[in-house]
Motif scaffolding. Structure first.
Motif, PDB file in Angstrom:
ATOM      1  N   THR A  85       0.827  -1.203   0.000  1.00 11.90           N
ATOM      2  CA  THR A  85       0.000   0.000   0.000  1.00 11.90           C
ATOM      3  C   THR A  85       0.863   1.256   0.000  1.00 11.90           C
TER       4      THR A  85
ATOM      5  N   SER B 120      -0.509   4.723  -1.449  1.00 12.17           N
ATOM      6  CA  SER B 120      -0.738   5.830  -0.513  1.00 12.17           C
ATOM      7  C   SER B 120       0.501   5.959   0.362  1.00 12.17           C
TER       8      SER B 120
ATOM      9  N   ARG C 295       3.600   6.684   2.822  1.00 13.05           N
ATOM     10  CA  ARG C 295       3.774   7.195   4.184  1.00 13.05           C
ATOM     11  C   ARG C 295       4.957   8.161   4.206  1.00 13.05           C
TER      12      ARG C 295
ATOM     13  N   ASN D 212       8.593   3.631  -0.450  1.00 12.57           N
ATOM     14  CA  ASN D 212       7.361   3.902  -1.194  1.00 12.57           C
ATOM     15  C   ASN D 212       7.615   3.835  -2.701  1.00 12.57           C
TER      16      ASN D 212
ATOM     17  N   CYS E  15      -6.388   2.021   1.763  1.00  8.30           N
ATOM     18  CA  CYS E  15      -6.203   2.867   0.571  1.00  8.30           C
ATOM     19  C   CYS E  15      -7.513   3.459   0.038  1.00  8.30           C
TER      20      CYS E  15
END
Length: 248
Positions: A140, A144, A146, A153, A247
């Motif tokens: 995730t 989305s 962090r 990411n 999400c």
């Protein structure tokens, strides 16, 4: 027994999500190569699973090691029906400009280069047999992101794009490629994601998940078994979120 008669390689399978996937594959009838950088851990997990599992030590960021894994798998299992690229690492939470170059290189070598290396080693045989399923374990974090996990990411976003690119190229050859996007789970990486494992930090993470719990190895095993089975024969190029609604 939706994977009866199938063979699979699962990387990073000595613990965490990879272990959950390997266990479920074996329970569904597959023979599984439990591959991990932790050779002793791979042996222990294969022993736990039983006769359907074989251990293999592999460094997924190293081309020679991946080629040796592929050769060992083909020698022991014959044709390879399923490949799960699960092995992954992260850097500790930090401002993006403070992550060391060594940590950046390690994240992209393990999370991204490994997908290229396993494809180089195993896709030719899958194309020749006209069938195969590849599953990339993304996150995730690629959907989305962090804060303070910027390069992790980015590596998972890369993996999702690679999944789609692989899917469209390999579809004419009968090879399907999908991804799973778990939220943080009870795995060895959890402490690294959080920076520190405290009740307060866990509560902050859980507050972002509508269903109020982390992803489990069992959750991942169930989703992986479906996507790699013939029941999903018309599904390719998807990144399925196993995230309790994070999400949305």
């Amino acid at each position: 027994m939706r994977l009866a008669g199938k063979t699979a390689i699962v990387t990073g399978a000595a613990s965490g999500f990879g272990a959950g996937i390997a266990r479920r594959f074996a329970a569904e009838g597959a023979r599984v190569l439990v591959a991990d950088l932790d050779g002793a851990g791979a042996k222990a997990m294969a022993a736990e699973i039983g006769d359907a599992a074989l251990p293999c030590r592999v460094d997924v960021s190293d081309g020679k090691s991946v080629a040796a894994m592929a050769n060992a798998a083909q020698a022991a299992l014959g044709r390879i029906d399923i490949l799960v690229n699960n092995a992954g690492v992260t850097h500790l939470p930090a401002p993006m400009e403070e992550v060391s170059e060594a940590d950046f290189d390690r994240v992209f070598a393990v999370n991204c280069k490994s997908v290229y290396l396993t494809a180089r080693a195993l896709v030719p045989a899958m194309k020749a047999q006209g069938a195969g399923a590849i599953l990339n374990i993304a996150s995730t974090a690629g959907v989305s992101p962090r804060p303070r996990l910027n390069w992790y990411n980015a590596s998972k976003g890369w993996m999702m794009t690679a999944t789609k690119a692989m899917a469209i190229e390999l579809a004419p050859h009968g090879v399907r490629v999908n991804a799973l996007n778990p939220v943080a789970g009870e795995t060895p990486l959890l402490r690294s994601f959080m920076g520190e494992d405290t009740p307060e930090m866990r509560a902050r993470f859980l507050a972002t998940i509508p269903m109020g719990r982390f992803s489990t190895p069992g959750d991942m095993g169930a989703a992986a078994a479906f996507l790699c089975s013939d029941e999903a024969s018309m599904i390719t190029g998807v990144a399925m979120e196993v995230d309790g609604g994070r999400c949305i």
